[in-house]
Enzyme design. Structure first.
Site, PDB file in Angstrom:
ATOM      1  N   ASP A  39       0.763  -1.251   0.000  1.00 24.14           N
ATOM      2  CA  ASP A  39       0.000   0.000   0.000  1.00 24.14           C
ATOM      3  C   ASP A  39       0.799   1.310   0.000  1.00 24.14           C
ATOM      4  O   ASP A  39       1.053   1.882  -1.042  1.00 24.14           O
ATOM      5  CB  ASP A  39      -0.998  -0.005   1.164  1.00 24.14           C
ATOM      6  CG  ASP A  39      -1.983  -1.161   1.091  1.00 24.14           C
ATOM      7  OD1 ASP A  39      -1.707  -2.107   0.331  1.00 24.14           O
ATOM      8  OD2 ASP A  39      -3.014  -1.126   1.774  1.00 24.14           O
ATOM      9  N   GLU A  64      -2.794  -7.647  13.130  1.00 26.51           N
ATOM     10  CA  GLU A  64      -2.465  -7.416  11.717  1.00 26.51           C
ATOM     11  C   GLU A  64      -0.986  -7.053  11.539  1.00 26.51           C
ATOM     12  O   GLU A  64      -0.322  -7.511  10.618  1.00 26.51           O
ATOM     13  CB  GLU A  64      -3.352  -6.283  11.174  1.00 26.51           C
ATOM     14  CG  GLU A  64      -3.239  -6.065   9.673  1.00 26.51           C
ATOM     15  CD  GLU A  64      -4.093  -4.891   9.201  1.00 26.51           C
ATOM     16  OE1 GLU A  64      -4.556  -4.098  10.040  1.00 26.51           O
ATOM     17  OE2 GLU A  64      -4.293  -4.779   7.970  1.00 26.51           O
TER      18      GLU A  64
HETATM   19  C1  6A9 Z   1     -10.713  -1.305   2.535  1.00 22.05           C
HETATM   20  C2  6A9 Z   1     -11.757  -0.385   4.596  1.00 22.05           C
HETATM   21  C3  6A9 Z   1     -13.971  -0.624   7.467  1.00 22.05           C
HETATM   22  C4  6A9 Z   1      -4.127  -4.336   3.545  1.00 22.05           C
HETATM   23  O1  6A9 Z   1      -5.075  -8.265   4.473  1.00 22.05           O
HETATM   24  C5  6A9 Z   1      -5.746  -7.703   3.420  1.00 22.05           C
HETATM   25  C6  6A9 Z   1      -5.025  -6.505   2.870  1.00 22.05           C
HETATM   26  C7  6A9 Z   1      -3.634  -6.905   2.369  1.00 22.05           C
HETATM   27  O2  6A9 Z   1      -3.756  -7.674   1.220  1.00 22.05           O
HETATM   28  C8  6A9 Z   1      -2.775  -5.726   2.055  1.00 22.05           C
HETATM   29  O3  6A9 Z   1      -1.481  -6.178   1.764  1.00 22.05           O
HETATM   30  N1  6A9 Z   1      -4.956  -5.470   3.896  1.00 22.05           N
HETATM   31  C9  6A9 Z   1      -2.729  -4.760   3.201  1.00 22.05           C
HETATM   32  O4  6A9 Z   1      -1.945  -3.658   2.884  1.00 22.05           O
HETATM   33  C10 6A9 Z   1      -6.291  -5.036   4.349  1.00 22.05           C
HETATM   34  C11 6A9 Z   1      -7.049  -4.330   3.270  1.00 22.05           C
HETATM   35  C12 6A9 Z   1      -8.406  -3.935   3.670  1.00 22.05           C
HETATM   36  C13 6A9 Z   1      -9.046  -3.088   2.619  1.00 22.05           C
HETATM   37  C14 6A9 Z   1     -10.324  -2.622   3.113  1.00 22.05           C
HETATM   38  C15 6A9 Z   1     -11.938  -0.859   3.184  1.00 22.05           C
HETATM   39  C16 6A9 Z   1     -12.818  -0.941   5.471  1.00 22.05           C
HETATM   40  O5  6A9 Z   1     -12.934  -0.190   6.636  1.00 22.05           O
END
Ligand code: 6A9
Length: 789
Positions: free
Chosen positions: A522, A758
């Protein structure tokens, strides 16, 4: 070495599925093909719920609340996993992904336990029983006893034309008064006839229910609202002599009252209110089971659950050997929590992606299709993510490779005709409910790390894997080839042998450094000014690994393009090529390349003076980026962090390379990446370390310790510690110290908070971000058992 493309892909077909044969047979999820996996805890967005692997499944869910002490209080209903509920902890302590599970949930004044066990039989996925029980928590006070209600609901999808129904039998409750339901008949064409029964234990003070018809079908996102609208306050006889009655907020029976007989219910809620502790067995019996060996409740349930639990423990120890390695009990508990929550939150999803290509005037649905997938986090991201999935299977394949291969197949089957797989799978109303509208749309220019190829490289390194799974590899090959082709075609850089993540915003002045969401990292800093000239180190490393896997697989399946894959793999794994494009000799780092300056900052908008001489709100209220020096085309040497380590992570550096030595030196430098909790994502000396990307966007991959990357680091350090070379001993030392640090911190935080997180703070080691996060953080189990290949 760029693959020759024979087809021109028309832009209009973003929402067309790939015509290649699917990996999974069309009926793979049916009870005829896969009875054991038909029912499951596949609604992991809830604290507890059951459904089948069919879009037409009836769904079962649990809600509970403490009875309000005053008339005017809204009950705090627990239903979807929600960090706002502030539960002490929750998650599966046991779950084998197939036949049973046990979970404890620490609420304010009770601890809720959800257990289920399945029993095969008949033609429709067999029987199962869920036992929901409660006991007072440590915080419950004996002088102010609490009253809680369990609510179990059963909802049918659109009923009518297909003849499905639920038929509750209500009866007068002789003991407690009022009407209650303890048995339901039901039917759906897929499940045939079934019976659902409810058997509660002691301390029950009231039972009630609601049977309703919601047109066209119950909205699973509005269950709390439905529950509230279906309750009223009853007076119950009090047990206390000084008080005649107590208030009970309970369900009021049929809604609408006096409903005509044709108005068949499609949702039923059953409520059991209790004091102190109780249990409720929810018993599902499939009509096609013959000669049932006793109802699956009471002692029969206990016995079967104990058998499954025993088998699970044996398999767990056989697979991970934590007892044999001498881990204390607490570590074993954590290891089990890691695995069980990964398999226990596997979900079945059905619906359409909302996709947009450059030529669509607005997003179009892609689907509907079904996905069987693991999820990173039940409360925040209860859905599939492409690269997360790859990491999850490093663990899952050790425990249940059949399950793992099926899930991978399910993902590959969602590929579109271009060879594109959406990064985030937001399928169906429940999944969409968790995502702000602006994040729902997926674009077909946007990739995500092809982690599946890395995973396959681990699978292929396994002795006899390829022979044993030859048929599977034949099936996945054409789809892998299409995916690889898509990546190679759409994410290539200007210069041959370079790659560039698409999807960075080149025109915004609202971000300190425009994000690179496709990379999975990100806000990890890249070139300050996105241009078509830039190229990314992590992506070329991913493509190198992917090419090697394609070279190996294409040989196995005797594909005519084998030579081309071989040539690309050779070129991309040629360290001189990587050095020429990405190495900075001066700083001793591998880097991204692009238009870059480190002289940027976010500034507050200046106040605007009105004609009256008073300040007015600025026309653009957000902070904007100021560029203090013009960017130049260069290697991004000022940034050092996870991206810089990709050649190490993916084992592309020759073991005798002096560069390896220089990288290990910097990696272990506490001013750069080394912390006592693991490797931080971005060096403390990098310009954007710990920097906000916008006023509202806190640092994410700008310092925190992430487990997926620490896993890759450990895996590669372990590798270099076994290859003869000048850095072998150092690699081993760093490996041992890093492993000790990471595992100890995750354990410390698990003890302190009850959760896996996380990411972890690089200053304090504290868990941060969403929790429970039992996606790649669960790799801690592999670190404990030292299984990296
Ligand atoms: C967007 C927000 C209530 C971010 O683990 C899943 C991902 C990874 O693939 C990525 O590498 N996470 C990491 O940088 C979480 C992404 C969540 C996106 C949600 C909406 C909701 O708020």
């Amino acid at each position: 070495y760029q693959m020759h493309e024979q087809f021109v892909i028309l832009p209009a077909i973003i929402s067309t599925k790939s015509p290649l044969p699917t990996v999974l047979a069309p009926d793979a999820f049916t009870p005829a093909q896969s009875p054991e996996l038909y029912w499951g805890s596949y609604r992991s967005n809830l604290y507890f719920g059951m459904r089948t692997r069919s879009p037409k499944s009836p769904v079962v869910g649990l809600m509970w609340y403490e009875q309000p002490r005053h008339n005017s209080m809204m009950p705090r209903i627990r239903h979807w996993c929600d960090q706002g509920d502030n539960l002490g902890k929750y998650g599966w302590s046991e779950h084998d992904g197939r036949t049973f599970g046990i979970q404890d949930i620490e609420d304010d004044r009770i601890v809720v336990r959800t257990e289920f066990v399945k029993r095969p039989g008949g033609k429709h996925g067999g029987d199962w029983t869920a036992r929901i029980s409660a006991k007072p928590s440590a915080r419950a006070t004996p002088d102010a006893p609490s009253m809680h209600s369990f609510i179990i609901y059963l909802a049918l999808g659109d009923i009518g034309a297909d003849g499905s129904y639920v038929r509750p039998y209500s009866a007068h409750d002789k003991q407690l008064g009022g009407q209650f339901v303890d048995k339901v008949d039901g039917y759906t064409p897929e499940l045939g006839k079934f019976v659902l029964r409810f058997a509660n234990g002691k301390n029950v003070v009231a039972r009630s229910f609601l049977a309703a018809r919601v047109e066209p079908e119950p909205d699973l996102r509005k269950m709390k609202e439905l529950l509230i609208s279906g309750t009223k306050v009853f007076e119950l006889k009090s047990e206390k002599p000084e008080q005649e009655t107590v208030q009970h907020l309970g369900l009021m029976g049929y809604v609408p009252e006096n409903a005509p007989p044709t108005d068949k219910p499609n949702i039923l809620l059953v409520q059991v209110t209790f004091t102190d502790s109780t249990s409720l067995d929810v018993i599902f019996e499939s009509g096609s089971v013959e000669n049932r060996p006793g109802a699956l409740t009471g002692g029969v349930f206990d016995k079967l659950l104990a058998e499954r639990s025993k088998a699970f423990h044996d398999k767990f120890e056989k697979t991970f050997g934590l007892v044999a390695k001498g881990y204390p009990e607490f570590y074993q508990t954590m290891g089990q929590y890691a695995l069980c929550n990964m398999v226990g939150s596997i979900g079945y999803f059905y619906g359409s992606n909302h996709v947009q290509g450059p030529y669509n005037s607005q997003p179009v649905p892609y689907g509907p299709h079904a996905l069987f997938a693991t999820v990173p986090s039940r409360p925040f991201f209860p859905r599939g993510f492409l690269w997360d999935e790859g990491f999850h299977h490093l663990l899952l394949r050790k425990f249940d490779s059949e399950l793992s291969l099926e899930i991978l197949g399910s993902w590959l089957d969602l590929m579109n005709v271009e060879g594109w797989i959406p990064r985030e799978m937001i399928l169906g109303a429940e999944a969409e409910h968790k995502v702000p509208a602006e994040f729902v749309v997926q674009r077909n220019s946007v990739a995500n790390p092809p982690m599946f190829f890395y995973l396959l490289s681990r699978y292929l390194a396994e002795e006899k894997f390829a022979d044993k799974h030859a048929a599977y590899l034949e099936k996945v090959y054409p789809r892998l080839k299409a995916w690889y082709g898509w990546l190679n075609r759409t994410q290539s850089g200007r210069e041959p042998g370079t790659y560039r993540w698409r999807g960075r915003n080149a025109t915004t002045d609202l971000e300190l450094n425009p994000k690179t969401l496709p990379s999975g990292l990100d806000d990890y800093p890249r070139a300050s000014h996105p241009t078509d000239e830039e190229y990314h180190l992590d992506l070329v490393c991913w493509m190198s690994v992917s090419s090697k896997v394609m070279a190996e697989l294409s040989e196995r399946v005797k594909d005519a393009d084998h030579a081309a894959f071989e040539a690309t793999a050779k070129k991309l794994s040629d360290i001189e090529h990587l050095d020429a494009k990405h190495w900075s000799e001066k700083t001793g780092r591998y880097c991204d390349f692009g238009m870059h300056t480190r002289h940027v900052k976010l500034v507050k908008p200046a106040p605007v003076m009105g004609p009256d001489g008073r300040p007015r709100p600025p026309p653009r209220p957000d902070m904007t980026r100021e560029v203090l020096r013009a960017p130049t085309a260069r290697l991004i040497t000022d940034t050092f962090g996870y991206v810089s380590l990709f050649p190490l992570f993916l084992r592309l550096i020759p073991a005798d390379s002096p560069k390896l030595g220089r990288i290990l030196e910097q990696l272990t430098d506490a001013d750069l990446l080394w912390t006592s909790f693991g490797l931080r994502s971005l060096a403390r000396t990098s310009p954007l370390y710990s920097a906000r990307n916008t006023e509202h966007d806190p640092p994410y991959w700008r310092g925190s310790v992430w487990m997926n990357m620490n896993f890759l680091a450990l895996s590669s350090l372990k590798h270099y510690s076994t290859v003869t070379g000048p850095h072998q001993a150092t690699a081993f030392k760093v490996y041992s110290e890093l492993r000790g640090a990471v595992v100890a911190n995750v354990a410390r935080e698990f003890k302190r908070t009850g959760f896996l997180w996380e990411h972890y703070n690089d200053e304090t080691g504290h868990g941060e971000g969403t929790h429970p996060f039992t996606g790649w953080t669960s790799l801690v189990l592999l670190m404990m058992s030292e299984q990296y290949d």
